[in-house]
Design an enzyme around this catalytic site. Structure first.
Site, PDB file in Angstrom:
ATOM      1  N   THR A 168      -2.734  10.468  11.807  1.00  0.00           N
ATOM      2  CA  THR A 168      -2.286  11.672  12.510  1.00  0.00           C
ATOM      3  C   THR A 168      -1.122  12.175  11.666  1.00  0.00           C
ATOM      4  O   THR A 168      -0.370  11.369  11.090  1.00  0.00           O
ATOM      5  CB  THR A 168      -1.798  11.381  13.947  1.00  0.00           C
ATOM      6  N   HIS A 169      -0.992  13.486  11.569  1.00  0.00           N
ATOM      7  CA  HIS A 169       0.029  14.097  10.698  1.00  0.00           C
ATOM      8  C   HIS A 169      -0.108  13.612   9.249  1.00  0.00           C
ATOM      9  O   HIS A 169       0.871  13.556   8.519  1.00  0.00           O
ATOM     10  CB  HIS A 169       1.448  13.815  11.196  1.00  0.00           C
ATOM     11  N   SER A 290     -11.499  18.165 -17.215  1.00  0.00           N
ATOM     12  CA  SER A 290     -10.537  19.177 -17.621  1.00  0.00           C
ATOM     13  C   SER A 290     -10.623  19.338 -19.128  1.00  0.00           C
ATOM     14  O   SER A 290     -10.834  18.366 -19.854  1.00  0.00           O
ATOM     15  CB  SER A 290      -9.138  18.732 -17.221  1.00  0.00           C
ATOM     16  N   LYS A 296      -9.066  13.485 -16.314  1.00  0.00           N
ATOM     17  CA  LYS A 296      -9.376  14.105 -15.029  1.00  0.00           C
ATOM     18  C   LYS A 296     -10.846  14.090 -14.664  1.00  0.00           C
ATOM     19  O   LYS A 296     -11.721  14.257 -15.498  1.00  0.00           O
ATOM     20  CB  LYS A 296      -8.927  15.567 -15.045  1.00  0.00           C
ATOM     21  N   GLU A 303     -14.079  21.388  -3.427  1.00  0.00           N
ATOM     22  CA  GLU A 303     -13.070  22.455  -3.523  1.00  0.00           C
ATOM     23  C   GLU A 303     -13.719  23.826  -3.331  1.00  0.00           C
ATOM     24  O   GLU A 303     -13.167  24.716  -2.685  1.00  0.00           O
ATOM     25  CB  GLU A 303     -12.349  22.394  -4.878  1.00  0.00           C
ATOM     26  N   LYS A 338     -25.918  44.140   5.877  1.00  0.00           N
ATOM     27  CA  LYS A 338     -26.790  43.229   5.134  1.00  0.00           C
ATOM     28  C   LYS A 338     -26.063  42.359   4.116  1.00  0.00           C
ATOM     29  O   LYS A 338     -26.324  41.152   4.034  1.00  0.00           O
ATOM     30  CB  LYS A 338     -27.915  44.017   4.473  1.00  0.00           C
TER      31      LYS A 338
HETATM   32  N1  ARG Z   1     -31.542  51.403   5.376  1.00  0.00           N
HETATM   33  C1  ARG Z   1     -31.195  51.700   6.716  1.00  0.00           C
HETATM   34  C2  ARG Z   1     -30.347  50.551   7.298  1.00  0.00           C
HETATM   35  O1  ARG Z   1     -30.309  49.539   6.719  1.00  0.00           O
HETATM   36  C3  ARG Z   1     -32.413  51.886   7.555  1.00  0.00           C
HETATM   37  C4  ARG Z   1     -32.218  52.747   8.741  1.00  0.00           C
HETATM   38  C5  ARG Z   1     -31.980  54.145   8.337  1.00  0.00           C
HETATM   39  N2  ARG Z   1     -31.951  55.017   9.444  1.00  0.00           N
HETATM   40  C6  ARG Z   1     -31.500  56.256   9.341  1.00  0.00           C
HETATM   41  N3  ARG Z   1     -31.486  56.983  10.402  1.00  0.00           N
HETATM   42  N4  ARG Z   1     -30.996  56.732   8.218  1.00  0.00           N
HETATM   43  O2  ARG Z   1     -29.735  50.685   8.329  1.00  0.00           O
END
Ligand code: ARG
Length: 470
Positions: A168-169, A290, A296, A303, A338
């Site tokens: 601990t600590h 290294s 090393k 890491e 995305k």
């Molecule tokens: N590439 C767009 C996205 O990933 C698809 C949807 C586009 N819709 C639109 N009304 N422009 O969200």
């Protein structure tokens, strides 16, 4: 990733699917700025699956003909093959994965291809694709976590009796079984799996049918599409269906927690491997040297896990920020979901895979662990507990043991190396039987209840854990 300016269409028609109402084309820069095909083409397989289910429903509902459906199915199959074999030409001017596939379908099969988008919008299409992608990713990730848990169990099993100092600590606290320590991470990962499985329930709802935002005037059958795509149900509100990405945020929160757990383990591995601790050694394939210091051996992999956790936490914050000020319903902001989501999935999978392998290559220096536990008066609590059991109030026992530790420190000896008369200076209640609890093994063995570090308990915990994994 190859994006071409070449046109798929033999007609050479590069007009946008939506350009009917515009007087001038978008500039090159705007085209590049707004396109997502560079990163969303990885959704292609899910886009095809979604389109197939949609087309089958349109046909079943009498919205398109059986001939059109047959052509769409044949065309999408061909496109899938072209994508898999790397022959498909992705066009930047077609913006995204959806329009690229649809346009090429129309090139291949003519008007039937143009009918595919009936009763659908890219807004509900992309939400569906992302959910299908994430559902598959969650299933993969759960599998990789389980593989890592198995590697943890194998290592823990080898070290049920191996004594290490519990901290601990970051100060030596009490002796524990190294296997017990490892099992703490099994528990964390088990909760991570539970969280992912729960998150999956909310991911696995069908947005398709929401169309742009309000639904559609066609007599669609959303339940049928949900069934075909393996969704547990449908999103109940069309605006919510196209606009919210909370399911992705929730997944990123799960991922951030998983990485946080792995980061803590990494931090420990880095410490244990440093020459000051010398508890373990990692197989060479996870380390680098290294260029200037020949002695090393650096734990680069743990890491980097610690470092990449920062990135994953950043992705969670990115998605929360992406969402926070969007009015209903769909906004183009959502296209930006995305990058963070894909990178989270990729990083997490790589990390889990590498970890399972790394755990199998850990060598433990049991002597070094033991010696470290001896240095820290790790059994002081056991002496206090012993005195308490003999009738001394715990606070008085605590004080007596503090004096004993000071004495032992001055003599440069461990508590278990003090003679009986020496120990009795601090309390007359000490007898010969004290030595059974003052040793590291005695101390460890005495914590004999569910969740404790006694080797019999650790063995039982490993057995329960194996059952959970099977
Ligand atoms: N590439 C767009 C996205 O990933 C698809 C949807 C586009 N819709 C639109 N009304 N422009 O969200």
């Amino acid at each position: 990733m190859a994006i071409s300016k070449k046109k798929n269409s033999p007609t050479g028609n590069s007009r946008k699917a939506w350009s009917g109402r515009f007087n001038e084309p978008v500039s090159e820069l705007v085209q590049r700025y707004t396109a997502s095909v560079g990163f969303d083409q990885r959704l292609a397989e899910f886009d095809i699956q979604g389109s197939l289910a949609h087309a089958q429903m349109l046909s079943a509902a009498g919205i398109i003909s059986a001939e059109d459906l047959a052509a769409i199915e044949q065309g999408l199959d061909q496109i899938r093959d072209e994508i898999l074999s790397g022959k498909f030409v992705w066009l930047l001017e077609l913006e995204d994965v959806h329009l690229n596939i649809e346009k090429h379908l129309t090139t291949l099969i003519g008007d039937a291809g143009k009918r595919l988008h009936t009763a659908r919008s890219r807004n509900d299409q992309v939400a569906t694709d992302v959910r299908l992608y994430l559902r598959a990713s969650i299933d993969d990730i759960v599998g990789f976590i389980k593989a890592m848990q198995r590697a943890l169990l194998d290592l823990a099993e080898k070290h049920v009796e191996t004594v290490m100092p519990g901290f601990t600590h970051l100060q030596v606290a009490q002796p524990i079984s190294f296997g017990h320590h490892l099992m703490a991470y099994f528990e964390m990962l088990q909760r991570d799996v539970e969280r992912l499985i729960d998150c999956r329930k909310r991911v696995n709802k069908l947005p398709l049918g929401a169309a742009a935002l309000a639904g559609t005037s066609y007599p669609i059958n959303r339940k049928l599409v949900a069934q075909k795509l393996g969704f547990d149900g449908i999103c109940e509100n069309s605006l919510d269906a196209v606009s919210d990405r909370d399911f992705a945020i929730e997944f990123c929160a799960c991922a951030a927690l998983i990485m946080t757990h792995l980061s803590r383990l990494s931090e420990e591995i880095i410490l244990w491997m440093s020459p000051s601790f010398g508890f373990i050694d990692l197989a060479d394939r996870f380390c680098t040297g290294s260029s200037i210091m020949p002695q090393k051996k650096n734990p680069d992999v743990p890491e980097l896990v610690r470092g990449k956790t920062g990135r994953i936490n950043g992705h969670l914050v990115a998605l929360l920020t992406l969402m926070k000020a969007q009015p209903l319903a769909y906004n183009k902001d959502n296209q930006e979901d995305k990058g963070p989501l894909f990178d989270t999935v990729d990083t997490l999978i790589d990390t889990l895979r590498i970890y399972a392998d790394m755990l199998t290559g850990i060598r433990v220096d049991q002597e070094a662990m033991r010696a470290a536990a001896m240095r820290g008066y790790a059994t002081a609590t056991d002496l206090a507990d012993y005195l308490t059991k003999k009738g001394l109030p715990f606070r008085d026992a605590h004080e007596a043991v503090a004096q004993a530790v000071r004495f032992a420190e001055k003599k440069g000896r461990d508590l278990s190396a003090l003679t009986l008369p020496e120990l009795r200076q601090f309390s007359q209640r000490v007898n010969q039987d004290i030595y059974a609890v003052l040793t590291l093994e005695g101390s460890m063995k005495s914590r004999n209840h569910t969740g404790g570090t006694a080797p019999v308990q650790v063995r039982a915990a490993i057995k329960r854990a194996r059952k959970k994994l099977s």
